[in-house]
Design an enzyme around this catalytic site. Structure first.
Site, mmCIF file in Angstrom:
data_model
loop_
_atom_site.group_PDB
_atom_site.id
_atom_site.type_symbol
_atom_site.label_atom_id
_atom_site.label_comp_id
_atom_site.label_asym_id
_atom_site.label_seq_id
_atom_site.Cartn_x
_atom_site.Cartn_y
_atom_site.Cartn_z
ATOM 1 N N HIS A 174 78.904 18.207 42.917
ATOM 2 C CA HIS A 174 78.970 17.028 42.061
ATOM 3 C C HIS A 174 79.922 17.331 40.915
ATOM 4 O O HIS A 174 79.934 18.444 40.374
ATOM 5 C CB HIS A 174 77.539 16.756 41.559
ATOM 6 N N ARG A 217 81.389 12.679 43.985
ATOM 7 C CA ARG A 217 80.912 13.437 45.146
ATOM 8 C C ARG A 217 81.659 12.941 46.375
ATOM 9 O O ARG A 217 82.222 11.851 46.370
ATOM 10 C CB ARG A 217 79.402 13.213 45.347
ATOM 11 N N LYS A 220 81.875 9.070 47.930
ATOM 12 C CA LYS A 220 81.403 8.111 46.926
ATOM 13 C C LYS A 220 82.601 7.331 46.378
ATOM 14 O O LYS A 220 83.757 7.719 46.554
ATOM 15 C CB LYS A 220 80.688 8.848 45.789
ATOM 16 N N ASP A 223 84.915 6.488 39.973
ATOM 17 C CA ASP A 223 84.132 6.142 38.781
ATOM 18 C C ASP A 223 84.864 6.699 37.558
ATOM 19 O O ASP A 223 85.243 7.872 37.538
ATOM 20 C CB ASP A 223 82.731 6.759 38.924
ATOM 21 N N CYS A 225 83.988 7.750 34.645
ATOM 22 C CA CYS A 225 83.482 8.898 33.887
ATOM 23 C C CYS A 225 83.950 10.222 34.499
ATOM 24 O O CYS A 225 84.056 11.232 33.797
ATOM 25 C CB CYS A 225 81.967 8.868 33.767
ATOM 26 N N TYR A 226 84.242 10.207 35.810
ATOM 27 C CA TYR A 226 84.725 11.444 36.436
ATOM 28 C C TYR A 226 86.176 11.753 36.088
ATOM 29 O O TYR A 226 86.696 12.798 36.472
ATOM 30 C CB TYR A 226 84.516 11.391 37.947
ATOM 31 N N ASP A 278 82.865 2.138 34.287
ATOM 32 C CA ASP A 278 82.890 2.860 35.555
ATOM 33 C C ASP A 278 84.037 2.348 36.445
ATOM 34 O O ASP A 278 84.968 3.069 36.797
ATOM 35 C CB ASP A 278 81.505 2.636 36.194
ATOM 36 N N ASP A 285 79.905 0.716 28.660
ATOM 37 C CA ASP A 285 78.809 1.425 27.998
ATOM 38 C C ASP A 285 79.381 2.616 27.241
ATOM 39 O O ASP A 285 80.550 2.986 27.404
ATOM 40 C CB ASP A 285 77.724 1.864 28.994
ATOM 41 N N HIS A 288 80.525 5.789 29.459
ATOM 42 C CA HIS A 288 81.817 5.688 30.142
ATOM 43 C C HIS A 288 82.971 5.558 29.156
ATOM 44 O O HIS A 288 84.092 5.987 29.456
ATOM 45 C CB HIS A 288 81.797 4.530 31.141
HETATM 46 ZN ZN LIG Z 1 80.163 6.995 35.851
#
Ligand SMILES: [Zn+2]
Length: 350
Positions: A174, A217, A220, A223, A225-226, A278, A285, A288
Site C-alpha cells: 500500500h 494499491r 485500484k 487517488d 492523496c497518493y 481524491d 477534504d 486530500h
Molecule cells: Zn485518497
C-alpha cells in the site's frame, strides 16, 4: 533560468551535519546546491557562486493552481488545529524526556508501536505508528537503541512480495504504508534492510499512464492523496540508491513523470471553491488538500543530483515551497526543530 528557491540554498559550515535536513548556507547570498552523499545527510552544498538552475517550462499551457482559494481553505480549517499543535509543541520542548517515556510505553516486545498507552494493537496501521514514533523521536533527538530495538527488523518484515510495504507483516502492499516503512527505516538508519529495487519497481508502476496520478494499491483507481504517499517515496528511493552509488541514477529528475502528476493534481483534483480532492466527483477534504499539495511540491522540486531543479506545469505562480522529504513539513521547520533539539541531551545519556 531561475534562482533556486531559498530553502534549497542550504549548507552549513559548522563541521557538523544534521540528520535528514536540506542543509543550508547563505554566506554568499546566492548559492548552488551541490549534492554530496554524506553520511546521514541529504545534501551538502558549497558556495561556489553558481546561482542559476534550468527551469522547465511546459509548452505554454496554463494550468493554474487556484492558490488563494486553496490557502484560504487550509487557513480556515487549520487555524484551531495549528493553535493546538503549537501549544503542545512548546510543552514538548519542555518535556522531551516525557515523550521518550511515553513512546517507551507504546513499544511492543517485537519493536512495533501501539496507538496509545493501554490501547489495542491496530494491525492495519502499525507501520504508520512506527513511522510516527521514529519521526517524532528524530525531530526531538530522543532516539536510543532501547527505544527502537527490533523496530527496523519488524518494519522490513512488512515489505510484501510485490515490493511495497503493508501495514503489518503479511498485509497487501500500500502506498501510505510503503512511504512510512521506507521513511522510518531511513530515520532509524537501516534503509539497507529494505529491498530497494523491489520497492522501486512496485512504486514506479503505481503511476497511471492515462491519468498521470498514482494508485495506492495494485488494481485500484488513481487517488490524489497518493501524489504524496507514492510520489513522496521517490526522493527517499533516490537517496538510498545514491548512497549505494547507483550509476544509472538520474541527476536531473525523480523516477516518475513529474509533469503528468502535476497535470492530474491541477486539472482533476481542484475543487472550484477551494480545497483538493481524491478524483473528480469526490468531495474536497482536509486530508486530500494536504497530500495533493505535498505531492505537487515533490513533483515540482528535484534535488537528487549535482544541481536542484524546478519543473512547474502551468503558471510560475503554481510553484510551491519544497517540503522535507522524510517529515513532510516545511524545510525551515525541520531545520529549526533539528537545531533546537540537537542541542538538548538525549534521554538516558546524561
Ligand atoms: Zn485518497
Amino acid at each position: 533560468m531561475d534562482t533556486l528557491p531559498y530553502t534549497w540554498t542550504h549548507c552549513h559550515t559548522h563541521g557538523q551535519t544534521l540528520l535528514y535536513t536540506w542543509t543550508h548556507c547563505q554566506t554568499h547570498g546566492c548559492t548552488a546546491i551541490h549534492m554530496d552523499t554524506l553520511r546521514n545527510t541529504w545534501t551538502h552544498c558549497h558556495t561556489h557562486g553558481h546561482t542559476k538552475i534550468i527551469s522547465h517550462y511546459f509548452g505554454g499551457i496554463q494550468l493554474n493552481l487556484y492558490r488563494k482559494k486553496k490557502i484560504s481553505f487550509l487557513r480556515k480549517n487549520m487555524y484551531d488545529l495549528c493553535n493546538s499543535f503549537f501549544i503542545h509543541h512548546y510543552l514538548f520542548i519542555q518535556a522531551a524526556g516525557q515523550i521518550y517515556s511515553f513512546l517507551m510505553k507504546l513499544r511492543t516486545p517485537e519493536g512495533a508501536f501501539k496507538m496509545h498507552d493501554g490501547g489495542e494493537v491496530d494491525n492495519q496501521v502499525r507501520i504508520v505508528l512506527s513511522y510516527c514514533a521514529a519521526s517524532v523521536a528524530r525531530l526531538t533527538n530522543i532516539i536510543t537503541p532501547a527505544l527502537f530495538d527490533g523496530t527496523p527488523e519488524w518494519i522490513v518484515m512488512c515489505q510484501s512480495y510485490e515490493g511495497g510495504f503493508g501495514g503489518c507483516p503479511g498485509m497487501e502492499a500500500h502506498g501510505g504504508y510503503s512511504f512510512c516503512g521506507l521513511a522510518a527505516l531511513i530515520l532509524l538508519e537501516h534503509a539497507k534492510l529494505c529491498n530497494i529495487q523491489a520497492l522501486q519497481r512496485w512504486t514506479v508502476n503505481k503511476q497511471m499512464s492515462y491519468e498521470g496520478g498514482f494508485q495506492g494499491r495494485s488494481n485500484k483507481l488513481v487517488d490524489g492523496c497518493y501524489s504524496f504517499w507514492q510520489g513522496g517515496a521517490f526522493p527517499l528511493i533516490h537517496m538510498v540508491l545514491a548512497m549505494e552509488l547507483d550509476k544509472a541514477l538520474s541527476a536531473e529528475r525523480w523516477m516518475f513523470n513529474q509533469e503528468a502528476l502535476q497535470e492530474y493534481i491541477l486539472i482533476c483534483c481542484q475543487a472550484p471553491d477551494g480545497g483538493l480532492l481524491d478524483k473528480p466527483g469526490k468531495s474536497r477534504d482536509f486530508y486530500h488538500t494536504c497530500y495533493c499539495l505535498s505531492g505537487l511540491s515533490v513533483a515540482q522540486h528535484f534535488a537528487g543530483g549535482k544541481i536542484g531543479g524546478t519543473f512547474v506545469v502551468g503558471h510560475q505562480k503554481n510553484l510551491l515551497k519544497p517540503i522535507h522529504p522524510v517529515f513532510n513539513i516545511g524545510v525551515d521547520a525541520s531545520v529549526h526543530a533539528t537545531l533546537y533539539f540537537s542541542a538538548l541531551p538525549v534521554p538516558g545519556t546524561s
